[in-house]
Design a protein around this motif. Structure first.
Motif, PDB file in Angstrom:
ATOM      1  N   ILE A 103       0.856  -1.179   0.000  1.00 53.78           N
ATOM      2  CA  ILE A 103       0.000   0.000   0.000  1.00 53.78           C
ATOM      3  C   ILE A 103       0.894   1.231   0.000  1.00 53.78           C
ATOM      4  N   MET A 104       0.576   2.180  -0.882  1.00 54.49           N
ATOM      5  CA  MET A 104       1.290   3.460  -0.917  1.00 54.49           C
ATOM      6  C   MET A 104       0.298   4.563  -0.564  1.00 54.49           C
ATOM      7  N   LEU A 105       0.414   5.090   0.634  1.00 50.15           N
ATOM      8  CA  LEU A 105      -0.507   6.098   1.163  1.00 50.15           C
ATOM      9  C   LEU A 105       0.090   7.494   1.002  1.00 50.15           C
ATOM     10  N   ILE A 106      -0.689   8.405   0.411  1.00 43.38           N
ATOM     11  CA  ILE A 106      -0.287   9.810   0.311  1.00 43.38           C
ATOM     12  C   ILE A 106      -1.334  10.638   1.046  1.00 43.38           C
ATOM     13  N   THR A 107      -0.898  11.375   2.075  1.00 41.15           N
ATOM     14  CA  THR A 107      -1.848  12.100   2.909  1.00 41.15           C
ATOM     15  C   THR A 107      -1.161  13.232   3.654  1.00 41.15           C
ATOM     16  N   ASP A 108      -1.973  14.138   4.211  1.00 45.09           N
ATOM     17  CA  ASP A 108      -1.402  15.141   5.100  1.00 45.09           C
ATOM     18  C   ASP A 108      -1.252  14.581   6.506  1.00 45.09           C
ATOM     19  N   GLY A 109      -1.663  13.333   6.690  1.00 44.90           N
ATOM     20  CA  GLY A 109      -1.288  12.597   7.885  1.00 44.90           C
ATOM     21  C   GLY A 109      -2.134  12.762   9.109  1.00 44.90           C
ATOM     22  N   GLN A 110      -3.273  13.445   9.021  1.00 43.07           N
ATOM     23  CA  GLN A 110      -4.114  13.648  10.192  1.00 43.07           C
ATOM     24  C   GLN A 110      -5.523  13.164   9.905  1.00 43.07           C
ATOM     25  N   GLN A 111      -5.975  12.164  10.652  1.00 40.59           N
ATOM     26  CA  GLN A 111      -7.343  11.679  10.478  1.00 40.59           C
ATOM     27  C   GLN A 111      -8.279  12.559  11.285  1.00 40.59           C
ATOM     28  N   THR A 112      -9.309  13.079  10.608  1.00 34.84           N
ATOM     29  CA  THR A 112     -10.246  13.986  11.283  1.00 34.84           C
ATOM     30  C   THR A 112     -11.632  13.373  11.440  1.00 34.84           C
ATOM     31  N   THR A 113     -11.820  12.138  10.997  1.00 39.49           N
ATOM     32  CA  THR A 113     -13.099  11.463  11.214  1.00 39.49           C
ATOM     33  C   THR A 113     -13.027  10.666  12.515  1.00 39.49           C
TER      34      THR A 113
END
Length: 205
Positions: A103-113
């Motif tokens: 898995i290659m995840l690209i994100t700003d790294g903060q889960q807000t849900t």
């Protein structure tokens, strides 16, 4: 089966939350072709995007056109960020028979849900426990602690915080290069048998 047994199954997950736009950045697309997609590599790519919810844009495919079409279907950036949902849906794309699942995840790294970052980390730990590798690529103020907790080990190889879009795009390309199966070792040419000396003529009587 066959030549596909040595391929890589890779799922690219891209964050489409509104906060991503606030950083003035856009993520790079998943690999434009399956890692090591040369003839006989057996590699496949799936694409997932997410904001408040995740959605599968394409199942695992070795088709260049299918992957390109999925990239073109990226939805507008909006809403909250559900990293755990993206990870869950990406993990569900894999066949249990895939020799290497990434898995290659690209994100700003903060889960807000619901559940926040602990929910994302818990899902990553579950997937890693199934033998799935996770590359976590953060940008735009990503949380290093979250990226490190999501990523596989060693962290130095699987977790990365980029400074801008170009930086993470280059990193993403390097990850794809690393996943490309090594070319087969060429078999040496068979040696010709040594020349045989002619049988000596019998001495005259």
């Amino acid at each position: 089966g066959g030549s596909g047994s040595s391929g890589v199954s890779a799922a690219g997950i891209v964050d489409l939350s509104r906060r991503r736009l606030s950083h003035g950045t856009s993520p790079p697309p998943p690999s434009p072709s399956p890692p090591g997609s040369g003839s006989g590599s057996g590699s496949t790519v799936g694409v997932v995007d997410f904001n408040a919810n995740s959605r599968v844009l394409t199942q695992m495919s070795s088709s260049q056109s299918a992957i390109d079409s999925a990239i073109n279907r990226y939805g507008p950036a909006s809403g909250l960020t559900a990293i755990s949902d993206g990870l869950r849906d990406a993990g569900a794309l894999f066949s249990s028979t895939s020799p290497r699942r990434v898995i290659m995840l690209i994100t700003d790294g903060q889960q807000t849900t619901s559940g926040g970052d602990p929910a994302a980390i818990a899902e990553a730990v579950r997937l890693r426990g199934l033998g799935i590798e996770i590359f976590a690529i953060g940008f735009g103020g990503a949380s290093s602690s979250t990226m490190n907790a999501v990523a596989s080990r060693p962290i130095s190889s699987y977790s990365y915080l980029g400074t801008d879009v170009l930086d993470i795009s280059q990193r993403f390309s390097r990850v794809c290069d690393l996943l490309a199966p090594a070319p087969p070792i060429a078999s040496p040419m068979p040696l010709s048998p040594p020349p045989t000396s002619p049988e000596p003529s019998p001495p005259p009587p």
